[in-house]
Design a protein around this motif. Structure first.
Motif, PDB file in Angstrom:
ATOM      1  N   PHE A 169      -7.350   0.048   6.524  1.00 15.09           N
ATOM      2  CA  PHE A 169      -5.918  -0.199   6.664  1.00 15.09           C
ATOM      3  C   PHE A 169      -5.675  -1.444   7.498  1.00 15.09           C
ATOM      4  O   PHE A 169      -4.853  -2.298   7.157  1.00 15.09           O
ATOM      5  CB  PHE A 169      -5.279   1.027   7.319  1.00 15.09           C
ATOM      6  CG  PHE A 169      -3.804   0.919   7.576  1.00 15.09           C
ATOM      7  CD1 PHE A 169      -2.906   0.896   6.531  1.00 15.09           C
ATOM      8  CD2 PHE A 169      -3.317   0.851   8.872  1.00 15.09           C
ATOM      9  CE1 PHE A 169      -1.550   0.806   6.775  1.00 15.09           C
ATOM     10  CE2 PHE A 169      -1.958   0.762   9.110  1.00 15.09           C
ATOM     11  CZ  PHE A 169      -1.075   0.740   8.068  1.00 15.09           C
ATOM     12  N   VAL A 197      -6.919   3.795   3.498  1.00 15.30           N
ATOM     13  CA  VAL A 197      -5.776   2.933   3.799  1.00 15.30           C
ATOM     14  C   VAL A 197      -4.497   3.770   3.830  1.00 15.30           C
ATOM     15  O   VAL A 197      -3.686   3.666   4.748  1.00 15.30           O
ATOM     16  CB  VAL A 197      -5.662   1.811   2.752  1.00 15.30           C
ATOM     17  CG1 VAL A 197      -4.380   1.036   2.942  1.00 15.30           C
ATOM     18  CG2 VAL A 197      -6.843   0.887   2.831  1.00 15.30           C
ATOM     19  N   ASP A 198      -4.326   4.603   2.827  1.00 14.79           N
ATOM     20  CA  ASP A 198      -3.059   5.330   2.694  1.00 14.79           C
ATOM     21  C   ASP A 198      -3.070   6.695   3.379  1.00 14.79           C
ATOM     22  O   ASP A 198      -2.024   7.177   3.794  1.00 14.79           O
ATOM     23  CB  ASP A 198      -2.728   5.519   1.209  1.00 14.79           C
ATOM     24  CG  ASP A 198      -2.489   4.193   0.536  1.00 14.79           C
ATOM     25  OD1 ASP A 198      -2.212   3.232   1.255  1.00 14.79           O
ATOM     26  OD2 ASP A 198      -2.576   4.109  -0.689  1.00 14.79           O
ATOM     27  N   ARG A 199      -4.226   7.267   3.499  1.00 13.08           N
ATOM     28  CA  ARG A 199      -4.393   8.580   4.155  1.00 13.08           C
ATOM     29  C   ARG A 199      -3.366   9.599   3.663  1.00 13.08           C
ATOM     30  O   ARG A 199      -2.468  10.013   4.364  1.00 13.08           O
ATOM     31  CB  ARG A 199      -4.298   8.446   5.669  1.00 13.08           C
ATOM     32  CG  ARG A 199      -5.580   7.949   6.251  1.00 13.08           C
ATOM     33  CD  ARG A 199      -5.345   7.338   7.590  1.00 13.08           C
ATOM     34  NE  ARG A 199      -4.604   6.116   7.413  1.00 13.08           N
ATOM     35  CZ  ARG A 199      -3.788   5.584   8.308  1.00 13.08           C
ATOM     36  NH1 ARG A 199      -3.614   6.158   9.434  1.00 13.08           N
ATOM     37  NH2 ARG A 199      -3.161   4.468   8.077  1.00 13.08           N
ATOM     38  N   VAL A 207       0.841  -1.199   0.000  1.00 10.80           N
ATOM     39  CA  VAL A 207       0.000   0.000   0.000  1.00 10.80           C
ATOM     40  C   VAL A 207       0.874   1.247   0.000  1.00 10.80           C
ATOM     41  O   VAL A 207       2.094   1.163   0.025  1.00 10.80           O
ATOM     42  CB  VAL A 207      -0.966  -0.003   1.202  1.00 10.80           C
ATOM     43  CG1 VAL A 207      -1.848  -1.206   1.170  1.00 10.80           C
ATOM     44  CG2 VAL A 207      -0.209   0.070   2.505  1.00 10.80           C
ATOM     45  N   GLY A 208       0.250   2.371  -0.040  1.00 18.99           N
ATOM     46  CA  GLY A 208       0.983   3.632   0.045  1.00 18.99           C
ATOM     47  C   GLY A 208       0.967   4.419  -1.248  1.00 18.99           C
ATOM     48  O   GLY A 208       1.555   5.488  -1.331  1.00 18.99           O
TER      49      GLY A 208
END
Lengths: 149, 508
Positions: free
Chosen positions: B474, B506-508, B158-159
């Motif tokens: 997340f 998830v990544d915010r 993720v990210g």
């Protein structure tokens, strides 16, 4: 909800794992949240007398599904040696949260199986959520507005 | 590759593709002539041949090649994502394999007896799904190790959508903060605003008027409906039911239309703010809400016919991606996923916030924890939300929609034209914001995806010292390696969809 339901516990780094383990044994089945806070700008914040303030603090939120209770465990982590034992063996669910704390705040978790950056790119330098890490801005050049013709 | 050997022109093609730079044209051309025709087309064999030919090359060429290799290596090192990826089986110790190594989340101790540690690297293949893949619901990248068509290990990477919202949150005042958090989980923006506002209000210690609380509940439940409808739509699309996609979007649009009427925007409302809500409900909102409830309730019966009773849908979801309750709790899974595994945990019931303790609704719990149960739980939660919304319409009290606390609440628009003090007050609230007493708090609500928490630390200024969001997607994503293990690649699509990850959160 909140303050009346959640109890806050301060523990030292040495007792951290043992305290969490004892909470797990007493019915806190889930590690709801784990995050780190940088108190660089707040060295004299109010804390119980027996707690020595350090720059970082790791906050673990444990949740008891059976007793409908929450407990918040706060650990002081010194700036020079930002290391804590990992909760992975107790709560596998803390895995991604510890990686996030490592990635964004630079706290290392000993015994974590895969402590790598999770949100930032692998080759990123620095830990963005630290207070001494400046907020990035994209320089914008404002041009003179074009005239009517 | 085998058909290349029969085709004389194929050999040339192979040659052309395997020489990366112009400088190497000379020697490789020679190799092509000396090689037997069977291996001409095989790049690997040719490379081996090239290594044997190395001593014949002049020193200059050798140096050039070494330089090129060094550059290539540096380039690889520069662009490599290194440790974030799923590492090959040979690079993973056995103990780690037992722990479902290299995965973002592993199987907890005790349930690892069936892990095939004997599989070797050359039997398996690591493939990459995403970050641009229609079924990953955004920019989720999943690395899967496959043995034939069976998934062995999985690692979500993720990210890709990380925008540093937690850092941004520290730079925005409490007044501006809601505009930031509302963009995290873009399918349930009002729940994000709600948790942010509740955390701020807890630190401020202000009481809300009754009407504000009930308006918040109304919007929160409508948002849950729209989020679950969106999930039904995308899940239908993933499983090949395009009509479900269109129906889901159609019904969601009804709810979004009401949001637009109420808040001015379809998404990213910034409507629920610290101190109450931004405005009162529009005239005739009862009829609008009643129409939404009636329409969705009727169409749920249609969807039941379309999906629940459909043999293909059931075949693709029943018994797929099973998550047992112990694993779910160990992996901190919350929300519909946890309930589908048979754990009756809903924060609205277990630790009520707003006035959820005053309304009547059921907590939907599954039995098997498979993909179908996760579908059924979400499906029936829409019905429960309708039930709550109807009660809210009935019980909506009259009164103020925001706290009359001069510190937090700006003066009404009409006063600004009359009073200089009101103008200054308004200006102060929106530029400087208000100061929040020193302290820290954690507030959690039940978002459509699970426990949405906000840990807020205030240093007494007008901006939070730390604003951490516990994002349910997340955390829930950690269960993916467990869900996919031992299943087929084709089922992976259905399983990923059943986790309902929203990558913005998830990544915010």
């Amino acid at each position: 909800m909140g303050s009346d339901l959640a109890e806050v516990v301060h523990v030292g780094r040495d007792d951290y794992l043992a305290t969490v383990a004892s909470y797990k044994a007493s019915g806190f089945e889930m590690c709801a949240d784990l995050c780190a806070v940088d108190y660089m700008t707040q060295p004299n914040r109010p804390l119980p007398v027996d707690v020595t303030p350090e720059r970082f603090e790791v906050v673990v939120n444990l949740l008891s599904l059976s007793q409908h209770r929450r407990v918040r465990i706060r650990v002081q982590v010194p700036e020079r040696d930002p290391v804590l034992p990992s909760l992975f063996e107790l709560y596998p669910g803390s895995e991604a949260m510890e990686r996030e704390a490592f990635d964004l705040m630079g706290i290392s978790f000993e015994g974590h199986p895969d402590l790598t950056r999770i949100l930032m790119p692998e080759d990123w330098e620095g830990h963005p959520l630290r207070k001494d890490y400046a907020v990035g801005r994209v320089p914008v050049q404002f041009k003179e507005a074009p005239g009517p013709r | 590759m085998s058909d290349w050997t029969d085709d004389p022109t194929g050999g040339d093609m192979g040659e052309a593709t395997s020489t990366p730079t112009g400088e190497r044209d000379g020697p490789s051309g020679k190799e092509g002539l000396t090689l037997p025709s069977e291996v001409v087309g095989e790049p690997e064999a040719k490379q081996a041949q090239a290594h044997e030919l190395e001593p014949d090359m002049s020193q200059e060429e050798e140096a050039e090649r070494a330089e090129e290799e060094a550059i290539e290596k540096a380039l690889v090192a520069e662009t490599s994502e290194g440790d974030q990826e799923l590492s090959p089986r040979s690079a993973t110790p056995k103990v780690e394999l037992f722990k479902e190594a290299g995965a973002t989340l592993r199987i907890p101790e005790g349930s690892d007896s069936d892990i095939d540690v004997e599989v070797s690297d050359d039997q398996t293949m690591i493939i990459n799904m995403g970050p641009q893949h229609p079924s990953t619901h955004g920019v989720l990248r999943i690395m899967m190790e496959l043995d034939g068509e069976t998934v062995l290990r999985t690692k979500p990477v993720v990210g890709y959508l990380h925008t540093g919202m937690e850092k941004t949150g520290e730079e925005l005042t409490y007044v501006q903060g809601a505009t930031n958090v509302t963009r995290m989980d873009y399918l349930s923006p009002l729940n994000n605003e709600l948790v942010f506002s509740l955390a701020t209000e807890e630190l401020l210690g202000i009481e809300l008027p009754e009407r504000a609380v009930w308006i918040r509940m109304l919007l929160s439940e409508l948002n849950r409906m729209s989020s679950h409808l969106m999930w039904l739509a995308t899940n239908g699309m993933d499983l090949g039911s395009t009509s479900m996609m269109i129906y889901g979007f159609r019904e969601r649009e009804l709810v979004l239309g009401f949001f637009e009427k109420t808040t001015g925007l379809r998404m990213n409302h910034n409507f629920i703010r610290p101190g109450g809500v931004a405005a009162d409900l529009p005239d005739g909102w009862e009829e609008d809400v009643e129409l939404i409830c009636d329409t969705i309730e009727a169409s749920l019966l249609e969807y039941e016919e379309l999906l629940t009773g459909q043999p293909i849908f059931r075949g693709r979801t029943e018994g797929i991606g099973i998550l047992d309750p112990d694993t779910a709790v160990a992996l901190s899974v919350t929300g519909p996923m946890l309930r589908a595994s048979g754990v009756p945990w809903d924060l609205r019931r277990a630790m009520p916030y707003l006035h959820y303790d005053q309304v009547d609704f059921d907590v939907i719990v599954g039995t098997y924890g498979d993909t179908f149960d996760r579908y059924a739980v979400r499906f029936n939660e829409i019905r429960e939300s309708i039930k709550i919304v109807r009660q809210v319409v009935e019980r909506m009290p009259a009164g103020d929609y925001r706290a009359q606390d001069k510190k937090v609440t700006p003066p009404p628009r009409a006063r600004i034209d009359e009073s200089m003090e009101a103008l200054i007050h308004h200006f102060k609230v929106f530029t400087e914001g208000f100061r929040v007493p020193e302290g820290e708090t954690y507030v959690a609500i039940e978002s459509p995806r699970g426990e949405l928490g906000c840990y807020m630390v205030s240093d007494g200024s007008n901006k939070p010292l730390r604003m951490h969001i516990r994002a349910p997607s997340f955390v829930n994503l950690q269960s993916l390696p467990v869900l996919l293990r031992g299943g087929l690649v084709a089922d992976a699509i259905a399983v990923i969809s059943s986790v309902d990850p929203v990558m913005g959160e998830v990544d915010r």
